[in-house]
Design a protein around this motif. Structure first.
Motif, PDB file in Angstrom:
ATOM      1  N   SER A 421       0.844  -1.195   0.000  1.00 39.95           N
ATOM      2  CA  SER A 421       0.000   0.000   0.000  1.00 39.95           C
ATOM      3  C   SER A 421       0.878   1.242   0.000  1.00 39.95           C
ATOM      4  N   SER A 423       0.624   5.435   0.209  1.00 39.65           N
ATOM      5  CA  SER A 423      -0.240   6.543   0.576  1.00 39.65           C
ATOM      6  C   SER A 423       0.528   7.845   0.422  1.00 39.65           C
ATOM      7  N   ALA A 425      -0.185  12.040   0.853  1.00 36.88           N
ATOM      8  CA  ALA A 425      -1.117  13.044   1.367  1.00 36.88           C
ATOM      9  C   ALA A 425      -0.446  14.408   1.355  1.00 36.88           C
ATOM     10  N   SER A 469      -5.799  13.059  -0.088  1.00 42.00           N
ATOM     11  CA  SER A 469      -5.146  11.800   0.257  1.00 42.00           C
ATOM     12  C   SER A 469      -5.366  10.812  -0.879  1.00 42.00           C
ATOM     13  N   ARG A 471      -4.460   6.838  -1.915  1.00 44.36           N
ATOM     14  CA  ARG A 471      -3.984   5.568  -1.373  1.00 44.36           C
ATOM     15  C   ARG A 471      -4.186   4.483  -2.426  1.00 44.36           C
ATOM     16  N   THR A 473      -3.555   0.447  -3.294  1.00 39.00           N
ATOM     17  CA  THR A 473      -3.311  -0.860  -2.692  1.00 39.00           C
ATOM     18  C   THR A 473      -3.301  -1.902  -3.794  1.00 39.00           C
TER      19      THR A 473
END
Length: 490
Positions: A421, A423, A425, A469, A471, A473
């Motif tokens: 994953s 991420s 931001a 944000s 993200r 995966t």
């Protein structure tokens, strides 16, 4: 003229013929659509009509039973009247024939019988007047007159002197005159009332049979109507069920077709992205091998000439120095283009180092505060996954630099045995919900396609209080990428 009329009639005939099927079709449609309402209306009308018929029949039967009961009561009174008349006659004879001490009892019994007879006659007189039966009323008037005469004669005998009693005793030994006529009249009146009662009973039974038949017919008709209604309802429900099943089948086919087309489009998108990456790799290799060699050789030649002419040609040395500076800029541009096409740091050192390098360079260019949460050591995730995650990070940082007006960036990479994953931001102005639905945002669309093509998912949402944000995966592949091209750093 005749031919023209025949032609006109021939043209109008098909129109009339075609109009009839149209009306028939409309009628059939109307009956299919409103047959339940028609059936319910007819059933309600039949039920209300049946209730009216049954109520009128009940009232007739009640009236006929009332007539029968009155006739039976009149018959009973006539019988009692005949018995009282006989008792009256017997008491009168017994009075005149009995010795004086016993006469008082017979006289009292005579008076009681006379009172009963008068009450019975008054009741029967009212009954016959209610019935308005002239024949029976005339016959009863004769009976009433004869009985009144007999009672008056008896009272006169009871209250008369001794010689009157002696005469009465002589008369008592004779049979009474008119007794047979009175009995016959009473018998006829009783027979008439019995016939009246029997006729009323027969009429009530006939009305009962008619009511029973009407109830049965109405019930049968209602049953038939409801059967037709439920049959039509069943046909409609069956038709709706077939249509529903057909729609479900078509929906499943469409869903399957959409799924297959989506799979094909994802495969095509991934193929195009793979082809694009391969083309970038080939182009980067060509730029590195060919253009890099040319620029390096040119720089070396210009530098040699610059060294030779440093003392003798100052003006030319200045030109050559600018040429060397331009060559350095061209080599730097070549390196940047190669890095954008196929980042050598990703191919040579792995995803973690590539992300750290990419974030450091972006932070230096844009003056960001950088927060990195990356694994300590590089891990191999497979060339496809690594390049997809790297492109997601590259596009996210590019968007943050262009649109977000951010001051800080946070990058987090987490791994487990099944998934990886990434991420990213920022604390910029954030992304609007309508921007996520726009189809011309190629950067976001490219990120989604890259991630979904490898079985992953990407989530793009605003942060609180502000910022964006992202993200991504993806399933983890523990395999080395044999197809990765390692480019030396020029």
């Amino acid at each position: 003229m005749t031919k023209a009329m025949a032609a006109a009639s021939a043209q109008s005939a098909p129109k009339k013929k075609s109009a009839n099927p149209g009306r028939a079709t409309r009628l059939n449609d109307f009956m299919r659509r409103w047959s339940w309402a028609v059936a319910m209306t007819v059933a309600i009308v039949i039920t209300v009509g049946g209730l009216v018929i049954l109520e009128s029949g009940r009232m007739r039967i009640a009236a006929e039973y009332e007539v029968a009961l009155d006739a039976k009561g009149a018959t009973t009174q006539l019988t009692a009247l005949a018995a009282d008349i006989a008792t009256l006659t017997a008491d009168e004879r017994a009075y005149v024939l009995a010795p004086p001490p016993a006469r008082a009892a017979y006289a009292e019994h005579f008076r009681q019988a006379a009172t009963r007879i008068r009450q019975t006659i008054a009741s029967l007189d009212g009954y016959y007047h209610r019935k308005a039966d002239d024949t029976a009323l005339a016959s009863f008037a004769q009976v009433s007159g004869a009985v009144d005469t007999q009672i008056a004669a008896g009272i006169a005998t009871l209250s008369g002197p001794a010689d009157t009693i002696d005469q009465a005793r002589a008369l008592a030994l004779k049979p009474p005159e008119g007794g047979d006529i009175l009995d016959t009249t009473l018998a006829l009146l009783r027979l008439n009332e019995e016939r009246r009662a029997q006729h009323a009973l027969d009429s009530s039974r006939a009305d009962q049979r008619i009511s029973t038949f009407c109830v049965g017919a109405l019930c049968a008709l209602n049953i038939v109507l409801f059967l037709l209604l439920f049959r039509n309802l069943g046909i409609q429900l069956d038709k709706q069920d077939r249509v529903q099943k057909k729609l479900i089948t078509q929906q499943e086919e469409l869903d399957q077709l959409v799924f297959e087309r989506t799979r094909q489009l994802e495969a095509l998108a991934w193929h195009l992205q793979s082809v694009s990456e391969n083309e970038k790799t080939e182009l980067a290799r060509e730029l590195h091998d060919e253009l890099g060699s040319i620029l390096t050789a040119s720089k070396m030649d210009v530098a040699w000439v610059n060294n030779k002419l440093r003392q003798s040609e100052p003006a030319m040395v200045e030109k050559l120095s600018r040429a060397l500076a331009n060559l350095d800029q061209g080599i730097a541009l070549k390196r940047r283009i190669i890095e954008d096409m196929r980042p050598t740091v990703l191919a040579n050192f792995g995803l973690v180092t590539a992300l750290r390098t990419l974030a450091d360079e972006a932070a230096q260019r844009n003056g960001w505060t950088l927060e990195l949460a990356l694994p300590e050591n590089d891990v191999k995730l497979g060339g496809d996954i690594e390049i997809a995650l790297f492109r997601v990070a590259q596009e996210s940082l590019t968007n943050a630099a262009k649109y977000a007006r951010a001051t800080s960036i946070a990058i987090n990479l987490t791994l487990d045995d099944e998934r990886v994953s990434l991420s990213i931001a920022d604390d910029g102005v954030g992304i609007r919900p309508q921007d996520l639905k726009r189809t011309h945002t190629h950067g976001l669309l490219g990120m989604r396609q890259r991630v979904s093509a490898r079985g992953g998912r990407i989530e793009i949402e605003p942060r609180e209080p502000h910022g964006t944000s992202i993200r991504a995966t993806m399933p983890r592949e523990r395999s080395t990428d044999a197809s990765a091209v390692i480019l030396p750093v020029a």
